[in-house]
Scaffold this active site. Structure first.
Site, short mmCIF file in Angstrom:
data_model
loop_
_atom_site.label_atom_id
_atom_site.label_comp_id
_atom_site.label_asym_id
_atom_site.label_seq_id
_atom_site.Cartn_x
_atom_site.Cartn_y
_atom_site.Cartn_z
N ASN A 114 0.84 -1.20 0.00
CA ASN A 114 0.00 0.00 0.00
C ASN A 114 0.87 1.24 0.00
OD1 ASN A 114 -0.43 1.92 2.52
ND2 ASN A 114 0.21 -0.07 3.34
N ARG A 115 0.35 2.26 -0.65
CA ARG A 115 0.95 3.59 -0.60
C ARG A 115 -0.16 4.62 -0.34
NH1 ARG A 115 2.26 2.08 -6.10
NH2 ARG A 115 0.76 2.91 -7.62
N PHE A 118 -1.45 8.02 4.63
CA PHE A 118 -2.19 8.64 5.75
C PHE A 118 -3.47 9.31 5.29
CE2 PHE A 118 1.79 9.48 8.67
CZ PHE A 118 1.93 8.12 8.87
N SER A 182 6.04 5.07 8.53
CA SER A 182 5.37 4.78 7.26
C SER A 182 6.27 5.19 6.11
CB SER A 182 4.05 5.56 7.17
OG SER A 182 3.54 5.48 5.85
N ASN A 184 5.18 5.94 3.23
CA ASN A 184 4.31 6.58 2.24
C ASN A 184 4.08 8.07 2.46
OD1 ASN A 184 3.95 4.06 0.98
ND2 ASN A 184 2.42 3.51 2.52
N THR A 185 4.75 8.66 3.44
CA THR A 185 4.77 10.11 3.62
C THR A 185 6.20 10.57 3.45
OG1 THR A 185 2.86 10.13 5.11
CG2 THR A 185 4.37 12.00 5.25
N LYS A 224 6.32 3.66 16.85
CA LYS A 224 6.30 2.58 15.85
C LYS A 224 7.43 2.78 14.87
CE LYS A 224 3.14 -0.10 12.96
NZ LYS A 224 1.72 -0.31 12.61
N THR A 252 6.96 -4.14 13.74
CA THR A 252 7.40 -3.03 12.91
C THR A 252 6.28 -2.62 11.96
OG1 THR A 252 8.20 -4.50 11.16
CG2 THR A 252 9.79 -3.86 12.86
N ASN A 253 6.57 -1.55 11.24
CA ASN A 253 5.70 -1.11 10.15
C ASN A 253 5.99 -1.94 8.90
OD1 ASN A 253 3.96 0.67 8.60
ND2 ASN A 253 4.45 2.30 10.05
N TYR A 325 -2.83 -7.42 11.00
CA TYR A 325 -3.57 -6.59 10.05
C TYR A 325 -3.73 -7.38 8.75
CZ TYR A 325 -4.49 -2.58 6.85
OH TYR A 325 -5.01 -1.75 5.89
#
Length: 346
Positions: A114-115, A118, A182, A184-185, A224, A252-253, A325
């Protein structure tokens, strides 16, 4: 209790675009939670209490942040048997996230990429949703609130966003998670570096102590971190967590590595890879953290848990609690109690 076999619904959901399936599922749970229809997916919680960071967890299996970014489904998801639910990541202002498509399945690897970036409705909407939830907490479930920074906020001003998030969620959280991992930011993971992390955590801990003194509430704060860290980096993070009095760490993430899925469809998509391929990388970081932090420091393990055996491996690596998840997407709600039962025997 009338748990629908997930095998009957998964083919339909996996026939849809991943993000569409995700939103459809959350929309249904949000609408049907706390109604008689909740029996379609609810199951009795496995009792395996653990006290950690001053909190009493009814069992050691939690939902990782990211699935319910806006905190709409706390009660409905909690009915699956979780001991704790983490929602978010929330940013001060609502934002749409990255361009679509931005979520991809890799079924042969039991993985997702996923990207999303947020994507969320912002702090005010998030807190309204959290305050509406009631039944999960009424039966002892704990709720963690995960905070991040807006994409438009320059990295040098990131502390400001985290402080806004901390102040907003503090009155409503059983624990708070600071998401600095993350992929993705833009530039977010730079906050894991030595000086940046020390400055961020120092500011957050000082503000948290003031909030605790004013309210009389103890609210643990966790950080995290990413799986894509070497031993030296993990050591620095561990020392920074301890020196700033941070209550615990989540490891972890998602990962930016792709070796485990090389050649598969969507493997080269930008974003964070979750699910089975991150399992060993996550366990490696957990082991390094446990060695650096000692036996009493709270660690929540997450990454690639697809079975009760996987949950046990997280605890054996050094985790106190375990979150899922992507495993929930592939295995369904029955995974929650499978993992909880496995840990109850440890």
């Amino acid at each position: 209790m009338s748990l629908i076999p997930y095998a009957l619904t998964r083919p339909f959901l996996f026939g849809l675009d991943p993000e569409h399936a995700h939103e459809l599922t959350l929309g249904a749970i949000a609408k049907l939670q706390n109604t008689p229809a909740q029996c379609l997916w609810s199951q009795p919680r496995i009792q395996d209490p653990l006290e950690l960071a001053g909190l009493k967890f009814p069992n050691r299996i939690g939902l990782a942040a990211g699935l319910d970014k806006n905190g709409r489904c706390i009660d409905g998801l909690g009915a699956m048997g979780f001991g704790f639910i983490e929602v978010g990541t929330v940013t001060p202002k609502g934002q749409p996230g990255n361009d679509k498509p931005r979520m991809f399945r890799l079924p042969e690897a039991q993985a997702l990429i996923n990207r999303l970036g947020f994507n969320n409705e912002g702090l005010a909407s998030f807190l309204a949703n959290v305050q509406r939830a009631h039944s999960f907490r009424a039966c002892g479930g704990l709720v963690g609130l995960n905070i991040g920074k807006n994409a438009a906020t320059p990295i040098e001003n990131a502390v400001d966003d985290y402080l806004i998030g901390l102040e907003g969620v503090f009155p409503h959280a059983d624990y708070i998670t600071v998401n600095i991992s993350s992929p993705n930011t833009k530039n977010l993971r730079a906050l894991q570096s030595d000086a940046a992390l020390d400055a961020l955590l120092g500011a957050l801990q000082a503000r948290k102590l003031k909030l605790q003194a004013a309210s009389g509430r103890h609210v643990p704060m966790f950080v995290k971190i990413a799986p894509d860290l070497d031993e030296e980096q993990v050591g620095v993070i561990a020392q920074t967590l301890k020196s700033n009095g941070i209550d615990g760490v989540i490891a972890t993430n998602t990962t930016i590595a792709r070796e485990a899925v090389k050649g598969m469809a969507h493997a080269e998509e930008t974003g964070g890879l979750s699910g089975k391929p991150v399992f060993e990388a996550s366990n490696r970081v957990i082991r390094l953290l446990r060695a650096a932090l000692g036996s009493g420091y709270p660690i929540i393990g997450v990454g690639g848990v697809m079975s009760g055996e996987d949950a046990r491996a997280k605890v054996q690596a050094g985790a106190d609690l375990v979150q899922i998840y992507t495993g929930l997407i592939y295995k369904g709600p029955a995974l929650v109690n499978e993992c909880a039962r496995a840990l109850a025997r440890v």
